[in-house]
Scaffold this active site. Structure first.
Site, PDB file in Angstrom:
ATOM      1  N   ALA A  29      -9.247  22.115  15.595  1.00  0.00           N
ATOM      2  CA  ALA A  29      -9.972  22.863  14.560  1.00  0.00           C
ATOM      3  C   ALA A  29     -10.156  22.017  13.323  1.00  0.00           C
ATOM      4  CB  ALA A  29      -9.209  24.138  14.198  1.00  0.00           C
ATOM      5  N   ASN A  30     -11.151  22.386  12.508  1.00  0.00           N
ATOM      6  CA  ASN A  30     -11.275  21.832  11.160  1.00  0.00           C
ATOM      7  C   ASN A  30     -10.495  22.740  10.218  1.00  0.00           C
ATOM      8  OD1 ASN A  30     -13.204  20.252  12.430  1.00  0.00           O
ATOM      9  ND2 ASN A  30     -14.640  20.390  10.730  1.00  0.00           N
ATOM     10  N   ARG A  31     -10.078  22.185   9.098  1.00  0.00           N
ATOM     11  CA  ARG A  31      -9.407  22.962   8.072  1.00  0.00           C
ATOM     12  C   ARG A  31     -10.424  23.876   7.387  1.00  0.00           C
ATOM     13  NH1 ARG A  31      -4.448  21.224   6.466  1.00  0.00           N
ATOM     14  NH2 ARG A  31      -4.446  19.011   6.950  1.00  0.00           N
TER      15      ARG A  31
END
Ligand code: C5P
Length: 216
Positions: A29-31
């Protein structure tokens, strides 16, 4: 609504991260906290728009008067965006994972004691570029760009590449992630407007006002 300047308009918003499974217990995931996207969805609804918020996994309440569609992966987000069309405007705030595991394992990958398992990645669909260049393109397409350097240069390049009308570029070299304020530049075909650091709710209100003006 405090002002009905978006009454009768349908606006699509994406927000949050996407989670791309590696196996049943792990993901890429991206932050992203989802806070800026949720604030924008709420601000658009406050101006009277019908808002569809396509959201990745976040821990936030749904803003008042907003229809929320929960998704997990980029491909689910792409399908939900497609299903929500037509729209007068789209604001793509989601931090979509650029890659996913080519084959998500059906069972938890075990440590073998030897080398770690290799992960083969494939690219996810670019939801903004697909929308910006598609047949059902909303009249106004707004993208976001989180950058740590050369913020406006990268955003201007993104404008053309993704077929967006505006890119809201935010400098994430500080502590924007999950924080309550945001320093953004509004990048359009005609130039760059730099806004002072503002609470995310205020960035959202100003952007909603600009969207209402653009659709008028
Ligand atoms: O290329 P980059 O990820 O920096 O572009 C950010 C913009 O593109 C954001 O508006 C984001 O929501 C959108 N995006 C998307 N689908 C992707 C990657 C980014 O909609 N796969």
């Amino acid at each position: 609504p405090r002002d009905a300047s978006l009454a009768g308009r349908h606006v699509l918003v994406t927000a949050g991260p996407t989670h791309e499974p590696i196996d049943p217990v792990r993901y890429i995931a991206n932050r992203s906290s989802g806070r800026q996207g949720y604030a924008i969805a709420g601000a658009l609804a406050a101006l009277g728009a019908r808002v569809t918020l396509v959201s990745g996994p976040v821990a936030l309440p749904t803003p008042a008067q907003v229809t929320r569609v929960d998704v997990e992966t980029a491909r689910e987000m792409a399908a939900a965006v497609e299903a929500a069309l037509p729209a007068d405007a789209a604001v793509m705030v989601a931090a979509v994972a650029d890659w996913r595991a080519e084959d998500a394992a059906g069972q938890k990958i075990k440590k073998t004691g030897d080398a770690p398992a290799a992960l083969r990645l494939v690219e996810n669909p670019d939801i903004l570029a697909t929308l910006g260049r598609g047949a059902a393109r909303p009249r106004l397409v707004v993208g976001f760009a989180a950058e740590t350097e050369k913020v406006t240069e990268h955003a201007a390049a993104k404008l053309a590449r993704k077929g967006a009308d505006w890119i809201v570029a935010n400098d994430v070299s500080g502590d924007v992630m999950g924080g309550a304020s945001n320093a953004v530049h509004l990048v359009t075909a005609t130039g760059v407007e730099t806004w002072e650091r503002l609470p995310k709710d205020e960035v959202a209100r100003r952007l909603a006002d600009r969207i209402a003006a653009a659709l008028r």
